[in-house]
Write an enzyme that holds these catalytic residues in place. Structure first.
Site, short mmCIF file in Angstrom:
data_model
loop_
_atom_site.label_atom_id
_atom_site.label_comp_id
_atom_site.label_asym_id
_atom_site.label_seq_id
_atom_site.Cartn_x
_atom_site.Cartn_y
_atom_site.Cartn_z
N GLU A 86 -0.47 1.76 9.08
CA GLU A 86 -1.70 2.28 9.67
C GLU A 86 -1.41 2.74 11.09
O GLU A 86 -0.53 2.18 11.75
CB GLU A 86 -2.81 1.22 9.68
CG GLU A 86 -3.72 1.22 8.45
CD GLU A 86 -3.10 0.56 7.23
OE1 GLU A 86 -2.23 -0.32 7.42
OE2 GLU A 86 -3.47 0.92 6.09
N CYS B 227 0.86 -1.20 0.00
CA CYS B 227 0.00 0.00 0.00
C CYS B 227 0.89 1.23 0.00
O CYS B 227 1.77 1.36 0.85
CB CYS B 227 -0.89 -0.03 1.24
SG CYS B 227 -1.68 1.54 1.61
N CYS C 296 -3.42 7.54 -1.65
CA CYS C 296 -4.73 7.63 -2.32
C CYS C 296 -5.82 8.20 -1.42
O CYS C 296 -6.75 8.83 -1.90
CB CYS C 296 -5.17 6.25 -2.80
SG CYS C 296 -3.82 5.21 -3.33
N THR D 196 -4.34 5.01 7.27
CA THR D 196 -3.32 4.62 6.30
C THR D 196 -2.36 5.78 6.05
O THR D 196 -2.79 6.88 5.71
CB THR D 196 -4.01 4.21 4.99
OG1 THR D 196 -4.83 3.08 5.25
CG2 THR D 196 -3.00 3.86 3.91
N GLU E 132 -7.13 -5.66 4.49
CA GLU E 132 -7.60 -4.36 4.00
C GLU E 132 -8.55 -4.54 2.83
O GLU E 132 -9.46 -3.73 2.62
CB GLU E 132 -6.43 -3.47 3.62
CG GLU E 132 -6.88 -2.03 3.46
CD GLU E 132 -5.77 -1.09 3.09
OE1 GLU E 132 -4.84 -1.52 2.40
OE2 GLU E 132 -5.84 0.08 3.49
N HIS F 260 -12.84 5.60 -2.84
CA HIS F 260 -11.84 4.66 -2.33
C HIS F 260 -12.16 3.23 -2.76
O HIS F 260 -11.26 2.40 -2.89
CB HIS F 260 -11.67 4.79 -0.82
CG HIS F 260 -10.28 4.44 -0.37
ND1 HIS F 260 -9.16 5.06 -0.88
CD2 HIS F 260 -9.81 3.51 0.49
CE1 HIS F 260 -8.08 4.52 -0.34
NE2 HIS F 260 -8.45 3.58 0.49
N CYS G 154 -5.14 -0.46 -6.99
CA CYS G 154 -3.99 -0.85 -6.15
C CYS G 154 -3.95 -2.35 -5.89
O CYS G 154 -2.90 -2.97 -5.98
CB CYS G 154 -3.98 -0.05 -4.85
SG CYS G 154 -5.11 -0.63 -3.57
N TYR H 261 -9.52 0.60 -5.04
CA TYR H 261 -9.12 -0.79 -4.84
C TYR H 261 -9.14 -1.60 -6.15
O TYR H 261 -8.51 -2.65 -6.22
CB TYR H 261 -10.03 -1.46 -3.79
CG TYR H 261 -9.66 -1.11 -2.37
CD1 TYR H 261 -9.03 0.09 -2.06
CD2 TYR H 261 -9.94 -1.98 -1.32
CE1 TYR H 261 -8.71 0.42 -0.76
CE2 TYR H 261 -9.61 -1.66 -0.01
CZ TYR H 261 -9.00 -0.46 0.26
OH TYR H 261 -8.66 -0.14 1.55
FE1 SF4 Z 1 -3.35 1.89 0.07
FE2 SF4 Z 1 -4.80 0.99 -1.99
FE3 SF4 Z 1 -5.91 2.63 -0.20
FE4 SF4 Z 1 -4.05 3.48 -1.95
S1 SF4 Z 1 -6.11 2.72 -2.43
S2 SF4 Z 1 -4.17 3.98 0.22
S3 SF4 Z 1 -2.70 1.75 -2.05
S4 SF4 Z 1 -5.15 0.56 0.17
FE FE Z 2 -7.17 1.52 2.10
#
Ligand code: SF4
Ligand code: FE
Length: 482
Positions: free
Chosen positions: A257, A100, A104, A191, A447, A292, A299, A296
């Protein structure tokens, strides 16, 4: 500085006085702490890659506010093309870091607060939107990493914020002054909190009139007086202390985190973007969650690419790359992974402009994306473990492999394909372990379940947006039911 490098980012963090506790100690120099540093390296990659010519299109964009080229993590999406490029950028960074990269949450908060403040002002005649635009200019001009902070500790989940035995379980206003507010409470599971220059706070659930003091959004430097952070443990995190050991799994990158505590922190008026307009708390939550959940689809797919690559490599090192069941498992992993990507792209392609002018994803499709993410990475991880074999969890330590007496036994008895050095096998098995059971499993597995909202949160959104009535009507129309 419109586009910082990774090194400049790290230097900028060094100037901060962020207060972070890790395993009972106030960390003096968190930047060089071996348990924290991999997560900083992941954020640094978001800066460095913005300077790479071949990635300029996905990693950067022209700002609608400054007219300058900015890092996409600081950008307000101006088109469906921007929304798609966001997902592509996240996949790319997932591939390069297998972790991660944290930045983001800020980007998703920028875009949701930008559109929501416009609508609050429209209804209440407030001035939040202009304020937020000034904040965005500051963020873009300084290329900041910002923790978009939503999740409150929440206490008794059956009670509203104002009904909690301890009112601090939802971040709240404890004092209103002429020049600002004083807030108390915490944000959990944050995060990249320690690695962020700023925190951008949002409420965590839809709220009613009695929750006015909890309906609050603001920004604040991460090292402001009254803020402290408590670092979250990760599975096998002590392996990061074994510098240079193969047992680390991912030698360079990681996620992070933390619990962020606000002990009576003063927020000046200029930094407040929602203050008691409780009817907009739910809108803000829905938008941030939507962005968000789209994230996902980028990422986790990138990290999935790395895990599929590792599974294919270990099959090769084990001498079975041509076995038909291995090939089929790799096909299945690819199918699942690309389905997630398709969802990330779909909710982006179907994006729409908001009243404020930035673009928002299709909320139903973004929720479908995240609902799939709560399942598919688990299956991809299961297949990777299947292909890897049991050695992934029974292999002796790297110290044993290097030991003058027992090292030769480790190398002899853990050899696979004789043309492949044993340490390659060691590296890839540890990499898979790291992603499926170790420190990076936080980001790839749990996550995937709970980040951007637990599965039930998406199911509620799907039930709201699924238009079952419209679907019933289709049948009535075709069959002539009045
Ligand atoms: Fe982390 Fe994925 Fe959230 Fe970006 S979108 S902060 S990489 S978990
Ligand atoms: Fe996240």
């Amino acid at each position: 500085m419109a586009l910082m490098t990774g090194e400049e980012y790290i230097q900028s963090l060094k100037k901060m006085k962020t207060k972070v506790y890790l395993m009972g100690e106030l960390v003096e120099n968190f930047i060089d702490h071996p348990m924290i540093r991999p997560s900083i390296n992941s954020v640094a990659a978001t800066y460095d890659m913005a300077h790479e010519e071949e990635h300029q299109n996905v990693m950067t964009a022209i700002s609608n506010i400054t007219g300058e080229r900015v890092n996409r993590f600081c950008h307000l999406h101006q088109s469906t093309e921007d929304l798609k490029n966001k997902v592509k950028m996240q996949r790319l960074l997932g591939q390069k870091t297998a972790s991660c990269f944290q930045r983001c949450v800020g980007m998703d908060a920028f875009n949701s607060i930008f559109s929501t403040t416009f609508e609050i002002d429209e209804k209440y005649g407030t001035v939040y939107h202009e304020r937020f635009k000034r904040y965005m200019k500051f963020v873009q001009e300084n290329d900041l990493t910002v923790d978009g902070a939503m999740t409150d500790p929440k206490g008794d989940r059956g009670l509203a914020p104002h009904q909690q035995a301890d009112l601090d379980l939802y971040l709240r206003v404890v004092e209103r002054r002429e020049d600002g507010i004083v807030v108390r409470g915490a944000k959990a599971h944050q995060t990249g909190a320690v690695n962020s220059h700023e925190h951008l706070i949002m409420p965590t659930i839809a709220m009613g009139e009695n929750d006015k003091d909890f309906a609050i959004s603001f920004s604040i430097p991460s090292d402001a007086p009254g803020i402290l952070m408590i670092y979250g443990r990760q599975s096998c995190d002590m392996r990061k202390m074994e510098d240079g050991s193969m047992d680390e799994g991912n030698p360079k990158f990681g996620g992070q985190e933390a619990l962020v505590v606000f002990n009576d922190v003063f927020i000046p008026n200029e930094r407040i973007y929602l203050n008691g307009e409780y009817d907009f708390a739910g809108v803000l939550v829905e938008r941030f969650a939507g962005y968000h959940r789209q994230s996902y689809g980028g990422c986790k797919v990138g990290v999935g690419d790395a895990l599929i690559g590792a599974a294919a490599l270990i099959a090769e090192y084990n001498g079975v790359p041509k076995a038909s069941h291995i090939k089929d498992k790799l096909i299945e992993m690819t199918h699942l992974n690309e389905t997630l990507y398709a969802c990330g792209l779909a909710c982006s392609t179907e994006g729409v402009p908001t009243k404020a002018g930035n673009y928002q994803i299709d909320l139903l499709l973004a929720n479908i994306c995240k609902q799939n993410v709560t399942r598919f990475p688990y299956e991809i991880a299961r297949l990777a473990e299947d292909i890897a074999g049991g050695l992934m969890v029974t292999m002796p330590s790297d110290i044993d492999f290097k030991h003058p007496v027992i090292g030769e036994y480790c190398k002899k008895y853990f050899a696979g394909d004789s043309k492949v050095p044993v340490e390659n096998r060691q590296k890839v098995l540890r990499f898979i372990e790291n992603l499926t059971l170790g420190a990076s499993a936080v980001g790839y597995r749990t996550e995937s379940m709970h980040g951007a909202g637990s599965p039930q949160a998406q199911r509620i959104m799907i039930s709201r947006q699924g238009n079952i009535e419209g679907k019933k009507q289709l049948v009535k129309d075709i069959t002539g039911i009045k």
